[in-house]
Design a protein around this motif. Sequence first.
Motif, short mmCIF file in Angstrom:
data_model
loop_
_atom_site.label_atom_id
_atom_site.label_comp_id
_atom_site.label_asym_id
_atom_site.label_seq_id
_atom_site.Cartn_x
_atom_site.Cartn_y
_atom_site.Cartn_z
N LEU A 35 45.70 41.70 53.34
CA LEU A 35 44.31 41.47 52.96
C LEU A 35 44.29 40.67 51.68
CD1 LEU A 35 43.14 45.16 53.46
CD2 LEU A 35 42.55 43.25 54.94
N ARG A 36 43.23 39.90 51.46
CA ARG A 36 43.07 39.16 50.22
C ARG A 36 42.18 39.99 49.28
NH1 ARG A 36 43.92 34.13 48.50
NH2 ARG A 36 44.33 33.32 50.58
N ALA A 37 42.67 40.22 48.06
CA ALA A 37 41.91 41.00 47.07
C ALA A 37 40.73 40.20 46.56
CB ALA A 37 42.82 41.39 45.91
N GLN A 38 39.61 40.88 46.35
CA GLN A 38 38.43 40.28 45.75
C GLN A 38 37.98 41.18 44.62
OE1 GLN A 38 35.42 39.64 48.73
NE2 GLN A 38 36.47 37.87 49.58
N GLY A 39 37.90 40.64 43.41
CA GLY A 39 37.43 41.42 42.27
C GLY A 39 38.54 41.75 41.31
N ASP A 40 38.20 42.58 40.29
CA ASP A 40 39.15 42.84 39.21
C ASP A 40 39.36 44.32 38.90
OD1 ASP A 40 36.69 43.37 38.07
OD2 ASP A 40 37.03 42.15 36.28
N ILE A 47 47.12 43.64 40.21
CA ILE A 47 46.52 43.07 41.42
C ILE A 47 45.26 42.34 40.99
CG2 ILE A 47 45.47 43.56 43.66
CD1 ILE A 47 47.25 46.09 43.76
N TYR A 48 45.25 41.03 41.22
CA TYR A 48 44.17 40.18 40.72
C TYR A 48 43.38 39.55 41.87
CZ TYR A 48 46.79 40.78 36.45
OH TYR A 48 47.42 41.35 35.37
N ASP A 49 42.19 39.11 41.53
CA ASP A 49 41.32 38.44 42.49
C ASP A 49 42.09 37.31 43.18
OD1 ASP A 49 38.71 37.98 43.66
OD2 ASP A 49 38.61 36.18 42.43
N GLY A 50 42.10 37.31 44.50
CA GLY A 50 42.79 36.29 45.28
C GLY A 50 44.20 36.64 45.70
N ASP A 51 44.77 37.70 45.13
CA ASP A 51 46.12 38.12 45.53
C ASP A 51 46.14 38.57 46.99
OD1 ASP A 51 46.96 37.66 42.95
OD2 ASP A 51 47.37 39.77 42.48
N ILE A 52 47.29 38.44 47.60
CA ILE A 52 47.48 38.92 48.97
C ILE A 52 48.15 40.28 48.88
CG2 ILE A 52 48.58 38.48 51.20
CD1 ILE A 52 46.33 36.50 50.38
N LEU A 89 38.73 57.86 44.69
CA LEU A 89 39.29 56.52 44.71
C LEU A 89 39.17 55.99 43.28
CD1 LEU A 89 37.71 55.17 48.02
CD2 LEU A 89 39.92 56.31 47.68
N ARG A 90 40.31 55.74 42.65
CA ARG A 90 40.35 55.43 41.22
C ARG A 90 40.77 53.98 41.00
NH1 ARG A 90 43.54 59.83 38.67
NH2 ARG A 90 41.62 60.93 39.13
N PRO A 91 39.97 53.21 40.27
CA PRO A 91 40.34 51.84 39.95
C PRO A 91 41.42 51.80 38.87
CG PRO A 91 38.32 52.41 38.83
CD PRO A 91 38.68 53.60 39.69
N ALA A 92 42.00 50.62 38.69
CA ALA A 92 42.99 50.41 37.64
C ALA A 92 42.42 49.46 36.59
CB ALA A 92 44.28 49.87 38.24
#
Length: 122
Positions: A35-40, A47-52, A89-92
Amino acid sequence: MCCQGAVACEEPIYMDEVRGEYYPMDSSIHADFCLRAQGDSMTGARIYDGDIIFIQSSPVVENGQIAAVAVDDEATLKYFYQYGDTVVLRPANAKYGEMTYSREDLDHLRILGRAVAFQSGL
């Protein structure tokens, strides 16, 4: 490996499948889809915006693993924790809050799998 869509690294986003984008994958990575990551919201996990993000399909993940999780028809990528009948679900990234689901809300969650690798700059 075919990238099958996007996953939110902020608030969940609508799941849509995108086929035809292929990305190189090291033979030591055992993933079922990417999946392609969207957001920060996962920048603290690098893991950054646009990473696979390469995902190994599994309906169960262990506490503390990074998981792709569907919430109804939306998907998100977060650290996964389950405490009895509550899922967190915890963000980083400290600028985002936890997403907490319990009891009847759990019927709306589906674990897509756990993140096993990611690639930046593609």
